[in-house]
Scaffold this motif. Sequence first.
Motif, PDB file in Angstrom:
ATOM      1  N   LYS A  69      53.981  41.758  37.766  1.00  0.00           N
ATOM      2  CA  LYS A  69      54.874  42.464  36.846  1.00  0.00           C
ATOM      3  C   LYS A  69      54.885  41.787  35.481  1.00  0.00           C
ATOM      4  CE  LYS A  69      57.084  45.724  39.336  1.00  0.00           C
ATOM      5  NZ  LYS A  69      57.316  47.128  38.920  1.00  0.00           N
ATOM      6  N   TRP A  70      55.005  40.459  35.493  1.00  0.00           N
ATOM      7  CA  TRP A  70      55.041  39.711  34.232  1.00  0.00           C
ATOM      8  C   TRP A  70      53.732  39.869  33.459  1.00  0.00           C
ATOM      9  CZ3 TRP A  70      51.810  35.811  32.577  1.00  0.00           C
ATOM     10  CH2 TRP A  70      52.184  35.170  31.375  1.00  0.00           C
ATOM     11  N   PHE A  71      52.603  39.729  34.149  1.00  0.00           N
ATOM     12  CA  PHE A  71      51.308  39.791  33.476  1.00  0.00           C
ATOM     13  C   PHE A  71      51.045  41.179  32.906  1.00  0.00           C
ATOM     14  CE2 PHE A  71      46.487  39.546  33.759  1.00  0.00           C
ATOM     15  CZ  PHE A  71      46.378  38.769  32.615  1.00  0.00           C
ATOM     16  N   ASN A  72      51.402  42.215  33.648  1.00  0.00           N
ATOM     17  CA  ASN A  72      51.214  43.579  33.157  1.00  0.00           C
ATOM     18  C   ASN A  72      52.027  43.824  31.888  1.00  0.00           C
ATOM     19  OD1 ASN A  72      50.251  46.273  33.263  1.00  0.00           O
ATOM     20  ND2 ASN A  72      52.143  46.946  34.240  1.00  0.00           N
ATOM     21  N   GLU A  76      54.561  48.071  52.570  1.00  0.00           N
ATOM     22  CA  GLU A  76      55.252  47.559  51.386  1.00  0.00           C
ATOM     23  C   GLU A  76      54.263  47.197  50.282  1.00  0.00           C
ATOM     24  OE1 GLU A  76      57.923  43.666  49.998  1.00  0.00           O
ATOM     25  OE2 GLU A  76      57.573  44.054  52.126  1.00  0.00           O
ATOM     26  N   TRP A  77      53.190  46.488  50.673  1.00  0.00           N
ATOM     27  CA  TRP A  77      52.217  46.078  49.661  1.00  0.00           C
ATOM     28  C   TRP A  77      51.276  47.208  49.266  1.00  0.00           C
ATOM     29  CZ3 TRP A  77      51.378  42.272  46.263  1.00  0.00           C
ATOM     30  CH2 TRP A  77      52.304  41.229  46.287  1.00  0.00           C
ATOM     31  N   THR A 101      51.042  48.196  45.378  1.00  0.00           N
ATOM     32  CA  THR A 101      49.751  48.339  44.694  1.00  0.00           C
ATOM     33  C   THR A 101      49.701  49.655  43.925  1.00  0.00           C
ATOM     34  OG1 THR A 101      48.646  47.032  46.411  1.00  0.00           O
ATOM     35  CG2 THR A 101      47.254  48.417  45.016  1.00  0.00           C
ATOM     36  N   ALA A 102      50.132  50.735  44.588  1.00  0.00           N
ATOM     37  CA  ALA A 102      50.168  52.038  43.921  1.00  0.00           C
ATOM     38  C   ALA A 102      51.139  52.026  42.743  1.00  0.00           C
ATOM     39  CB  ALA A 102      50.573  53.118  44.925  1.00  0.00           C
ATOM     40  N   GLU A 103      52.263  51.347  42.916  1.00  0.00           N
ATOM     41  CA  GLU A 103      53.256  51.235  41.835  1.00  0.00           C
ATOM     42  C   GLU A 103      52.655  50.552  40.607  1.00  0.00           C
ATOM     43  OE1 GLU A 103      57.328  48.682  40.945  1.00  0.00           O
ATOM     44  OE2 GLU A 103      56.831  49.224  43.016  1.00  0.00           O
ATOM     45  N   SER A 122      45.808  46.882  35.347  1.00  0.00           N
ATOM     46  CA  SER A 122      44.366  46.936  35.593  1.00  0.00           C
ATOM     47  C   SER A 122      43.967  45.766  36.481  1.00  0.00           C
ATOM     48  CB  SER A 122      43.600  46.878  34.261  1.00  0.00           C
ATOM     49  OG  SER A 122      42.208  46.824  34.476  1.00  0.00           O
ATOM     50  N   PHE A 123      43.504  46.071  37.703  1.00  0.00           N
ATOM     51  CA  PHE A 123      43.100  45.029  38.626  1.00  0.00           C
ATOM     52  C   PHE A 123      42.166  45.639  39.673  1.00  0.00           C
ATOM     53  CE2 PHE A 123      47.047  46.921  39.990  1.00  0.00           C
ATOM     54  CZ  PHE A 123      46.908  47.134  41.361  1.00  0.00           C
ATOM     55  N   PHE A 124      41.454  44.782  40.410  1.00  0.00           N
ATOM     56  CA  PHE A 124      40.590  45.243  41.489  1.00  0.00           C
ATOM     57  C   PHE A 124      41.388  45.314  42.785  1.00  0.00           C
ATOM     58  CE2 PHE A 124      37.662  43.192  38.514  1.00  0.00           C
ATOM     59  CZ  PHE A 124      36.715  44.186  38.355  1.00  0.00           C
ATOM     60  N   THR A 125      41.005  46.230  43.655  1.00  0.00           N
ATOM     61  CA  THR A 125      41.601  46.314  44.977  1.00  0.00           C
ATOM     62  C   THR A 125      40.504  46.230  46.031  1.00  0.00           C
ATOM     63  OG1 THR A 125      43.458  47.658  44.215  1.00  0.00           O
ATOM     64  CG2 THR A 125      42.977  47.706  46.562  1.00  0.00           C
ATOM     65  N   TYR A 126      40.634  45.263  46.933  1.00  0.00           N
ATOM     66  CA  TYR A 126      39.656  45.073  48.002  1.00  0.00           C
ATOM     67  C   TYR A 126      40.328  45.424  49.319  1.00  0.00           C
ATOM     68  CZ  TYR A 126      36.167  42.862  50.999  1.00  0.00           C
ATOM     69  OH  TYR A 126      35.213  42.618  51.947  1.00  0.00           O
ATOM     70  N   MET A 127      39.861  46.499  49.974  1.00  0.00           N
ATOM     71  CA  MET A 127      40.458  46.971  51.219  1.00  0.00           C
ATOM     72  C   MET A 127      39.454  46.816  52.349  1.00  0.00           C
ATOM     73  SD  MET A 127      42.328  50.377  49.669  1.00  0.00           S
ATOM     74  CE  MET A 127      43.357  50.676  51.110  1.00  0.00           C
ATOM     75  N   SER A 128      39.925  46.276  53.471  1.00  0.00           N
ATOM     76  CA  SER A 128      39.049  46.055  54.610  1.00  0.00           C
ATOM     77  C   SER A 128      39.839  46.211  55.893  1.00  0.00           C
ATOM     78  CB  SER A 128      38.432  44.649  54.530  1.00  0.00           C
ATOM     79  OG  SER A 128      37.672  44.365  55.692  1.00  0.00           O
TER      80      SER A 128
END
Length: 456
Positions: free
Chosen positions: A338-341, A370-371, A375-377, A384-390
Amino acid sequence: MEIKNFTITKRDGSKDRFSLDKIMNAVVKAFESVEEPADLGTISRVLNHLDIHDDITVEEIQNQVEEALMKEGFYRVAKSFILYRQEHTEDRETLEKMMFLSEYMESANAASSSKFDANANVEHKNIATLIGELPKSNFIRLNRRLLTERCKKMYGKDLADRYIDMLTHHFIYKNDETSLANYCASITMYPWLISGTKSIGGNSTAPTNLKSFCGGFVNMVFMVSSMLAGACATPEFLMYMNYFIGKEFGPDYWKRADEVVDLSLKKRTLDKVITDYFEQIVYSLNQPTGARNYQAVFWNVAYYDRYYFESIFGGFYFPDGSQPDWDGLSWLQKRFMKWFNKERTKTMLTFPVETMALLTDKEGNCLDEEWGDFTAEMYSEGHSFFTYMSDNADSLSSCCRLRNEITDNGFSYTLGAGGVSTGSKSVLTINLNRCIQYAVNHKMPYLQYLGDVIDL
């Protein structure tokens, strides 16, 4: 040697008419340089060994002259000719560098003036960026020689030649040939946690409190990044920071974020103390550094949902025997994002590059709702960030191109938590457009040719 109306290819790629007189003059001067007599018959015997063809390069002609002199037994003359060529090569390189210096001063910015490998992580043009540009051509030659020699040893000369051909014709691009340093690496911070930077040649001691952690972390990342050409990923950063915050303000600090903990006139809340440390670290690491030719270090961090975190760090212990606290880390991860955004709306901050790691079921649904929602929020708020889903925590992405295979989730002094540390990654980029053009022009199935390139 039969004289025909040939053209030759000069070093700059231009064409010129073949001149036997120029070769004869060069050979005569080589004889004169060692005070060895040479009549017309001697010169003719040397020239008869040459095999001149249309579009022959200047370098190839000179190579043939060297061989011809040695075949005729004129070894001292051949040595003089070789040394003469070397001196002129060095003179040409020096002149090229002088021309580059002049052009660099006139260019608009550091990226447009980069002749070999423009770096988008450099905003200003100055003496530090210039010093970084000068040796790039030499590094490219050296790196290509090292890699082709290894290819020859492991796979044979044909593959090594094909690799150079694809580089030359821009089918592939090698990151980063302009440096001898390794490219990207993901590191564990555990050795620094218990012994400071001494293990990598520094003299700072291990962090003992939140303040020394934040200052020491900046120094550690700068030191590691000075030995890398690409990214330095620190997947444990927020987990360690959470540990030191908890040591100083208690494990439930995140429940009391609005509490005033600063006795100075500023009367800062705990939340303000934490975000001030965020600011110290982020702004420090976004500063240009001379060790990287006036570019900022390329820094990466990772966030985890509960299941990913427990899978990787479930068996992790800090030096005092305690284990990571998920509740505090979950709050700190969200607070940092939140702070960085928000901070990015105030000024241009390139780093850290962030990666969200989410564990999913076989259908691709987030196990930690929750996470998944958070992430969607963050995406909805423009972050702007990468999302790695596995669906299996057997690997971890540390940045845009760095994926670590986890073979052992157990802890070791050397590796820290399994999967956090990895060796440097050497990256090749495929030029899909060039592959398609080649396949179409040669009437080849595109996917077949692309497969050949990938196999290389």
